[in-house]
Write a protein that holds these residues in place. Structure first.
Motif, PDB file in Angstrom:
ATOM      1  N   GLN A  96       0.869  -1.196  -0.004  1.00 38.07           N
ATOM      2  CA  GLN A  96      -0.134   0.043  -0.011  1.00 38.07           C
ATOM      3  C   GLN A  96       1.209   1.163   0.078  1.00 38.07           C
ATOM      4  OE1 GLN A  96      -2.482   0.451   3.394  1.00 38.07           O
ATOM      5  NE2 GLN A  96      -4.142   1.432   2.039  1.00 38.07           N
ATOM      6  N   ARG A  97       0.396   2.158  -0.804  1.00 39.26           N
ATOM      7  CA  ARG A  97       1.442   3.512  -1.046  1.00 39.26           C
ATOM      8  C   ARG A  97       0.530   4.343  -0.703  1.00 39.26           C
ATOM      9  NH1 ARG A  97       3.983   1.722  -7.001  1.00 39.26           N
ATOM     10  NH2 ARG A  97       5.063  -0.224  -6.279  1.00 39.26           N
ATOM     11  N   ILE A  98       1.095   5.674  -0.279  1.00 36.96           N
ATOM     12  CA  ILE A  98       0.690   7.047  -0.331  1.00 36.96           C
ATOM     13  C   ILE A  98       1.099   7.933  -1.276  1.00 36.96           C
ATOM     14  CG2 ILE A  98       0.534   8.885   1.568  1.00 36.96           C
ATOM     15  CD1 ILE A  98       1.245   6.888   3.635  1.00 36.96           C
ATOM     16  N   ASP A  99       0.135   8.638  -1.922  1.00 42.65           N
ATOM     17  CA  ASP A  99       0.413   9.594  -3.092  1.00 42.65           C
ATOM     18  C   ASP A  99       0.997  10.883  -2.666  1.00 42.65           C
ATOM     19  OD1 ASP A  99      -1.830  11.049  -2.082  1.00 42.65           O
ATOM     20  OD2 ASP A  99      -3.096  10.501  -3.665  1.00 42.65           O
ATOM     21  N   ALA A 100       1.344  11.805  -3.257  1.00 44.78           N
ATOM     22  CA  ALA A 100       1.886  13.129  -2.917  1.00 44.78           C
ATOM     23  C   ALA A 100       0.904  13.837  -2.172  1.00 44.78           C
ATOM     24  CB  ALA A 100       2.161  13.866  -4.226  1.00 44.78           C
ATOM     25  N   LEU A 101      -0.364  13.588  -2.103  1.00 45.71           N
ATOM     26  CA  LEU A 101      -1.183  14.394  -1.100  1.00 45.71           C
ATOM     27  C   LEU A 101      -1.572  13.709   0.176  1.00 45.71           C
ATOM     28  CD1 LEU A 101      -4.142  15.591  -3.828  1.00 45.71           C
ATOM     29  CD2 LEU A 101      -2.189  16.810  -2.939  1.00 45.71           C
ATOM     30  N   GLY A 102      -0.659  12.430   0.147  1.00 43.84           N
ATOM     31  CA  GLY A 102      -0.915  11.981   1.801  1.00 43.84           C
ATOM     32  C   GLY A 102      -2.268  10.828   1.401  1.00 43.84           C
ATOM     33  N   ARG A 103      -2.672  10.787   0.624  1.00 45.13           N
ATOM     34  CA  ARG A 103      -3.900   9.752   0.421  1.00 45.13           C
ATOM     35  C   ARG A 103      -3.380   8.124   0.419  1.00 45.13           C
ATOM     36  NH1 ARG A 103      -7.366  12.526  -4.100  1.00 45.13           N
ATOM     37  NH2 ARG A 103      -5.374  12.133  -5.175  1.00 45.13           N
ATOM     38  N   PHE A 104      -3.990   7.289   0.939  1.00 39.94           N
ATOM     39  CA  PHE A 104      -3.659   5.943   0.745  1.00 39.94           C
ATOM     40  C   PHE A 104      -4.201   5.531  -0.337  1.00 39.94           C
ATOM     41  CE2 PHE A 104      -3.214   6.930   5.316  1.00 39.94           C
ATOM     42  CZ  PHE A 104      -1.939   5.863   5.812  1.00 39.94           C
ATOM     43  N   GLY A 105      -3.431   4.475  -0.991  1.00 41.56           N
ATOM     44  CA  GLY A 105      -3.722   3.907  -2.140  1.00 41.56           C
ATOM     45  C   GLY A 105      -4.468   2.532  -1.879  1.00 41.56           C
ATOM     46  N   LEU A 106      -4.542   1.673  -2.745  1.00 42.26           N
ATOM     47  CA  LEU A 106      -5.332   0.267  -2.634  1.00 42.26           C
ATOM     48  C   LEU A 106      -4.341  -0.395  -1.678  1.00 42.26           C
ATOM     49  CD1 LEU A 106      -6.444  -0.597  -6.371  1.00 42.26           C
ATOM     50  CD2 LEU A 106      -7.690   0.312  -4.237  1.00 42.26           C
ATOM     51  N   SER A 107      -4.836  -1.169  -0.836  1.00 46.95           N
ATOM     52  CA  SER A 107      -4.210  -2.008   0.081  1.00 46.95           C
ATOM     53  C   SER A 107      -3.853  -3.566  -0.491  1.00 46.95           C
ATOM     54  CB  SER A 107      -5.249  -2.286   1.337  1.00 46.95           C
ATOM     55  OG  SER A 107      -6.038  -3.289   1.111  1.00 46.95           O
ATOM     56  N   THR A 108      -3.018  -4.149   0.270  1.00 51.52           N
ATOM     57  CA  THR A 108      -2.552  -5.503  -0.275  1.00 51.52           C
ATOM     58  C   THR A 108      -3.592  -6.331  -0.366  1.00 51.52           C
ATOM     59  OG1 THR A 108      -0.281  -5.111   0.835  1.00 51.52           O
ATOM     60  CG2 THR A 108      -1.073  -7.398   0.163  1.00 51.52           C
ATOM     61  N   LEU A 109      -4.604  -6.117   0.759  1.00 47.13           N
ATOM     62  CA  LEU A 109      -5.735  -7.254   0.767  1.00 47.13           C
ATOM     63  C   LEU A 109      -6.847  -6.921  -0.395  1.00 47.13           C
ATOM     64  CD1 LEU A 109      -6.188  -7.070   4.653  1.00 47.13           C
ATOM     65  CD2 LEU A 109      -5.482  -9.053   3.181  1.00 47.13           C
ATOM     66  N   GLN A 110      -6.861  -5.639  -0.710  1.00 50.45           N
ATOM     67  CA  GLN A 110      -7.933  -5.251  -1.782  1.00 50.45           C
ATOM     68  C   GLN A 110      -7.388  -6.100  -3.066  1.00 50.45           C
ATOM     69  OE1 GLN A 110      -8.017  -0.769  -0.856  1.00 50.45           O
ATOM     70  NE2 GLN A 110     -10.047  -0.959  -1.439  1.00 50.45           N
TER      71      GLN A 110
END
Length: 272
Positions: free
Chosen positions: A22-36
């Motif tokens: 799971q990564r975080i973009d430049a705006l600090g938002r979390f991306g899709l998780s491993t489980l998703q």
């Protein structure tokens, strides 16, 4: 599949391929998780769902699901293939022969069969070559499974126009002795998907296997004595001799008749 096995697979795949972290973009938002990502892949593999059908349940887009499927299958093959697609060891062979004899099939390692897997997006130019009895393009899987459904051998990729005998002649089974989501275009991707299903199948069999069952009792294989052959001509002659023995029809009929006599003898002993 048990929860523990699922989480073990998730951790292994995440450690192997950074795509599933799971990564975080430049705006600090979390991306899709491993489980998703991995849950979407499992739903496609288990239920044959199209990629866009996982959006409502897992909240993941079609293109991401397809990319996750490809990367997941490749990672499964690379991480678990060596263990769960291995050939039987001498001890495995001794155990399987012992179990086969206990069950009335002396000399039997497992059962061999073929199945046809529908290729929905087969290129039109190849449709005639891959169209089997059903009229739809299919790809054939040849597999050998033992008494508890562990798959020891798999050969995948021949067009659906072949029959079982043609597949057996083309597969590497005897050569070695002598020496839903199917909507993708590329055969390499389909091969990874089928291999992944076989590996996951064997992992579930291992996870659910009753190690205390009496049928598992021992029988260690004797230490094989192997004489290394240096002469290449002699080695090739031995290869031809083994290949000829495997293909000998007379030996086949003798084994078949001996097995029939064995069954009749077992039945008479049981009735008496």
């Amino acid at each position: 599949m048990s929860r523990n096995l699922f989480l073990r697979i998730v951790d292994a795949i995440k450690d192997h391929d950074m795509y599933f972290e799971q990564r975080i973009d430049a705006l600090g938002r979390f991306g899709l998780s491993t489980l998703q990502k991995i849950t979407a892949v499992f739903r496609m593999l288990a239920y044959g769902l199209p990629a866009d059908a996982t959006d409502e349940y897992v909240k993941i887009g079609e293109s991401t699901t397809i990319e996750s499927m490809k990367r997941f299958c490749r990672a499964i093959v690379e991480v678990f293939g060596e263990r769960y697609l291995r050939s039987p060891t001498p001890n495995d062979v001794a155990r399987l022969l012992h179990i086969g004899e206990q069950r009335g099939f002396p000399g039997m390692l497992g059962s061999l069969d073929c199945m046809h897997w529908k290729w929905k997006n087969c290129p039109t130019a190849w449709a005639g070559q891959y169209a089997g009895r059903s009229g739809s393009p299919t790809i054939i899987l040849e597999a050998v499974a033992d008494y508890d459904l562990w798959i020891w051998h798999a050969y995948f990729g021949l067009p659906g126009t072949n029959n079982d005998i043609n597949v057996l002649e083309s597969s590497h089974l005897f050569s070695n002795l002598a020496s839903g989501p199917s909507r993708f275009w590329r055969k390499e991707v389909l091969h990874d998907i089928m291999t992944t299903c076989i590996i996951l199948h064997n992992m579930i069999i291992e996870d659910e296997r009753d190690l205390n069952a009496p049928i598992q009792d021992a029988v260690e294989a004797p230490t094989p004595t192997i004489e290394m052959v240096v002469d290449e001509n002699l080695r090739f002659e031995q290869f031809l001799a083994r290949h000829k023995k495997i293909k000998d029809k007379n030996v086949h009929f003798k084994l078949r008749n001996a097995l029939i006599e064995h069954f009749l003898e077992q039945r008479n002993n049981f009735e008496n």
